[in-house]
Design a protein around this motif. Sequence first.
Motif, PDB file in Angstrom:
ATOM      1  N   PRO A  55       0.779  -1.227  -0.111  1.00 59.51           N
ATOM      2  CA  PRO A  55      -0.082   0.021   0.087  1.00 59.51           C
ATOM      3  C   PRO A  55       0.673   1.227  -0.066  1.00 59.51           C
ATOM      4  O   PRO A  55       1.926   1.340   0.887  1.00 59.51           O
ATOM      5  N   VAL A  56       0.395   2.288  -0.670  1.00 58.61           N
ATOM      6  CA  VAL A  56       0.922   3.666  -0.864  1.00 58.61           C
ATOM      7  C   VAL A  56       0.086   4.616  -0.674  1.00 58.61           C
ATOM      8  O   VAL A  56       0.487   5.905  -0.553  1.00 58.61           O
ATOM      9  N   PHE A  57      -1.086   4.396  -0.371  1.00 63.43           N
ATOM     10  CA  PHE A  57      -2.050   5.399  -0.032  1.00 63.43           C
ATOM     11  C   PHE A  57      -2.324   5.744   1.147  1.00 63.43           C
ATOM     12  O   PHE A  57      -2.071   5.040   2.245  1.00 63.43           O
ATOM     13  N   ALA A  58      -2.952   6.926   1.371  1.00 59.76           N
ATOM     14  CA  ALA A  58      -3.071   7.376   2.861  1.00 59.76           C
ATOM     15  C   ALA A  58      -3.876   6.638   3.596  1.00 59.76           C
ATOM     16  O   ALA A  58      -4.922   6.097   3.316  1.00 59.76           O
ATOM     17  N   SER A  59      -3.331   6.110   4.892  1.00 59.37           N
ATOM     18  CA  SER A  59      -4.076   5.301   5.807  1.00 59.37           C
ATOM     19  C   SER A  59      -3.481   5.574   7.297  1.00 59.37           C
ATOM     20  O   SER A  59      -2.957   6.510   7.264  1.00 59.37           O
ATOM     21  N   GLU A  60      -4.205   5.014   8.335  1.00 58.90           N
ATOM     22  CA  GLU A  60      -4.023   5.330   9.613  1.00 58.90           C
ATOM     23  C   GLU A  60      -2.770   4.801  10.062  1.00 58.90           C
ATOM     24  O   GLU A  60      -2.302   5.256  10.860  1.00 58.90           O
ATOM     25  N   THR A  61      -2.497   3.501   9.697  1.00 55.83           N
ATOM     26  CA  THR A  61      -1.407   2.960  10.581  1.00 55.83           C
ATOM     27  C   THR A  61      -0.541   2.137   9.507  1.00 55.83           C
ATOM     28  O   THR A  61       0.337   2.460   8.871  1.00 55.83           O
ATOM     29  N   HIS A  62      -0.981   0.645   9.047  1.00 58.70           N
ATOM     30  CA  HIS A  62      -0.079  -0.197   8.580  1.00 58.70           C
ATOM     31  C   HIS A  62      -0.371  -0.081   6.915  1.00 58.70           C
ATOM     32  O   HIS A  62       0.546  -0.835   6.242  1.00 58.70           O
ATOM     33  N   GLY A  63      -1.361   0.867   6.333  1.00 58.80           N
ATOM     34  CA  GLY A  63      -1.420   0.734   5.156  1.00 58.80           C
ATOM     35  C   GLY A  63      -2.718   0.102   4.602  1.00 58.80           C
ATOM     36  O   GLY A  63      -3.236   0.381   3.545  1.00 58.80           O
ATOM     37  N   TYR A  64      -3.110  -1.048   5.339  1.00 50.83           N
ATOM     38  CA  TYR A  64      -4.337  -1.637   4.866  1.00 50.83           C
ATOM     39  C   TYR A  64      -5.541  -0.984   5.511  1.00 50.83           C
ATOM     40  O   TYR A  64      -6.513  -1.857   5.110  1.00 50.83           O
ATOM     41  N   ASP A  65      -5.578   0.031   6.139  1.00 49.38           N
ATOM     42  CA  ASP A  65      -6.711   0.625   6.711  1.00 49.38           C
ATOM     43  C   ASP A  65      -6.701   2.176   5.867  1.00 49.38           C
ATOM     44  O   ASP A  65      -6.667   3.259   6.533  1.00 49.38           O
ATOM     45  N   THR A  66      -6.983   2.149   4.732  1.00 46.52           N
ATOM     46  CA  THR A  66      -6.937   3.531   3.985  1.00 46.52           C
ATOM     47  C   THR A  66      -7.933   4.248   4.392  1.00 46.52           C
ATOM     48  O   THR A  66      -8.897   3.924   4.361  1.00 46.52           O
ATOM     49  N   VAL A  67      -7.443   5.685   4.465  1.00 44.31           N
ATOM     50  CA  VAL A  67      -8.502   6.632   4.459  1.00 44.31           C
ATOM     51  C   VAL A  67      -8.597   7.533   3.322  1.00 44.31           C
ATOM     52  O   VAL A  67      -9.304   8.289   3.252  1.00 44.31           O
ATOM     53  N   ASP A  68      -7.939   7.321   2.465  1.00 40.05           N
ATOM     54  CA  ASP A  68      -7.940   8.107   1.094  1.00 40.05           C
ATOM     55  C   ASP A  68      -7.015   7.486  -0.122  1.00 40.05           C
ATOM     56  O   ASP A  68      -5.954   7.384  -0.145  1.00 40.05           O
ATOM     57  N   HIS A  69      -7.924   6.889  -0.962  1.00 41.49           N
ATOM     58  CA  HIS A  69      -6.984   6.126  -2.071  1.00 41.49           C
ATOM     59  C   HIS A  69      -6.730   7.015  -3.209  1.00 41.49           C
ATOM     60  O   HIS A  69      -6.016   6.385  -4.006  1.00 41.49           O
ATOM     61  N   LEU A  70      -7.066   8.224  -3.106  1.00 41.71           N
ATOM     62  CA  LEU A  70      -6.720   9.059  -4.240  1.00 41.71           C
ATOM     63  C   LEU A  70      -5.239   9.877  -3.827  1.00 41.71           C
ATOM     64  O   LEU A  70      -4.934  10.869  -4.330  1.00 41.71           O
ATOM     65  N   ARG A  71      -4.896   9.590  -2.602  1.00 40.71           N
ATOM     66  CA  ARG A  71      -3.596  10.452  -1.919  1.00 40.71           C
ATOM     67  C   ARG A  71      -2.732   9.725  -1.384  1.00 40.71           C
ATOM     68  O   ARG A  71      -2.862   8.613  -0.903  1.00 40.71           O
ATOM     69  N   ILE A  72      -1.389   9.806  -1.979  1.00 38.12           N
ATOM     70  CA  ILE A  72      -0.231   9.237  -1.517  1.00 38.12           C
ATOM     71  C   ILE A  72      -0.132   9.405  -0.039  1.00 38.12           C
ATOM     72  O   ILE A  72      -0.374  10.346   0.403  1.00 38.12           O
ATOM     73  N   ASP A  73       0.319   8.272   0.702  1.00 40.52           N
ATOM     74  CA  ASP A  73       0.267   8.396   2.297  1.00 40.52           C
ATOM     75  C   ASP A  73       1.583   9.293   2.610  1.00 40.52           C
ATOM     76  O   ASP A  73       2.563   9.388   2.129  1.00 40.52           O
ATOM     77  N   PRO A  74       1.487  10.330   3.295  1.00 39.53           N
ATOM     78  CA  PRO A  74       2.384  11.551   3.660  1.00 39.53           C
ATOM     79  C   PRO A  74       3.311  11.050   4.142  1.00 39.53           C
ATOM     80  O   PRO A  74       4.705  11.688   4.084  1.00 39.53           O
ATOM     81  N   ARG A  75       3.348   9.868   4.929  1.00 42.40           N
ATOM     82  CA  ARG A  75       4.770   9.381   5.304  1.00 42.40           C
ATOM     83  C   ARG A  75       5.670   8.843   4.091  1.00 42.40           C
ATOM     84  O   ARG A  75       6.963   8.612   4.419  1.00 42.40           O
ATOM     85  N   LEU A  76       5.138   8.510   2.955  1.00 46.08           N
ATOM     86  CA  LEU A  76       5.852   8.238   1.768  1.00 46.08           C
ATOM     87  C   LEU A  76       6.105   9.163   0.797  1.00 46.08           C
ATOM     88  O   LEU A  76       6.794   8.973  -0.125  1.00 46.08           O
TER      89      LEU A  76
END
Length: 448
Positions: A55-76
């Motif tokens: 997972p590369v999309f915005a999520s709360e913890t490990h990537g599989y709890d996605t909160v925004d499928h259209l935004r890259i995870d800010p940690r990445l």
Amino acid sequence: MSEPGWVEHAVWWQVYPLGFAGAYPAGGDGGGLGRITDWLDYAIELGASGILLGPVFASETHGYDTVDHLRIDPRLGDDADFDALIAAAHDRGLRVLLDGVFNHVGRGHAAFQAVLAQGADAPTARWFRATRPDGAGEPRYETFEGHDALVALNHLEPAVADYVAGVMTHWLRRGADGWRLDAAYAVPAEFWAGVLPRVRAEFPDAYVVGEVIHGDYGDFVARSTVDSVTQYELWKAVWSALNEGNFFELAWALDRHNTFLDTFVPQTFLGNHDVTRLASRLIDARHLPHALALLLTVGGTPSVYAGDEQGFTGVKEDREHGDDAVRPPFPARPDGLAPYGRPLYHLHQELIGLRRRHPWLHRARTSTVHLTNEQFAYEAAAGDHRLLVALNAGAAPAELPVPYGKNVLHGEAKLTEPGTAAATVALPAAGWAVLDRTPSAAAARAPG
């Protein structure tokens, strides 16, 4: 078979980005997607033709709890970092597969937050399935396998299908080459059968592989229209047979694997982000080459989980953060790796090279040539192409029949009476070999 033609040559290097970059569970700035970009030349040297991303999309913890499928995870990073990774990969001839978590979302996803705030009046109310009220009279919602942080989507709702199709096409437009569908087994096959044609209408060469663990793989592929599924049956049979000294289990699994190849090509692997590392799973480290030879000489679209090619260890545990050991941070660059992983890395290069030189292995069927508890020889064949593989998992040297074995391509072995029906191969304890094969005398005399 619906898979794109380029998949015949695919060998994936799988990366779990949040762990790889040191962004989770550490939570610090580990370089983001740029860290992966810095390892692309390493993947090329390994022999990979593609990068299979977690997972590369915005999520709360490990990537599989996605909160925004259209935004890259800010940690990445951000969109620019994603674009740079795609461009760098494609410049090197590497395909990129994304991990789509479409069975469930994190509780922080806007669609679910709207339901919590507005209840049945929310425009996304039908995206989720309310269950019994809790003690306070508030509705509860179905989750993924009992994890409260993972709220299951309602795949009977047309708006959910619209959303998923939109997300998939968005990132394909941005340069991705396909999708791994996380927990595809938990989603009705008919949902995928409705979504994927919409995606393929614009991207006919996109490759889609579903995560399926148990059940009838062929039936799921047929009903869902995915190109492939994860071959967990073969994964389990490989390490189990080697640990237990029971090649009969493996031979059975390969016979079943052949039946899958009649209708689709499974995605094959020895490790991934969800399971104990192979180097920790195998009781005897001398069996690592046996497993690798199997992966790269049987039909399938193989993947190597980043670190397995270096002999990384790590045990998955059934607890919170139980996956962390198999999802470690990587050095900033490959030169930061410890030197003791180099021999196994070189063996991966050698056998991936064999695979790349023989793309027909993608759809090869296997047939048993010799079988005992601790010795196994099989033929991999497609059309007029043939290879022989001989494995000795025992503690003593062994001699195996390899009819028409012509010469030893890989492994340490001595071939007797090469090219004849009486050919045998002598293997040391825990030895193995891949051999070229000549046609049988009858086949050689056949007209045409």
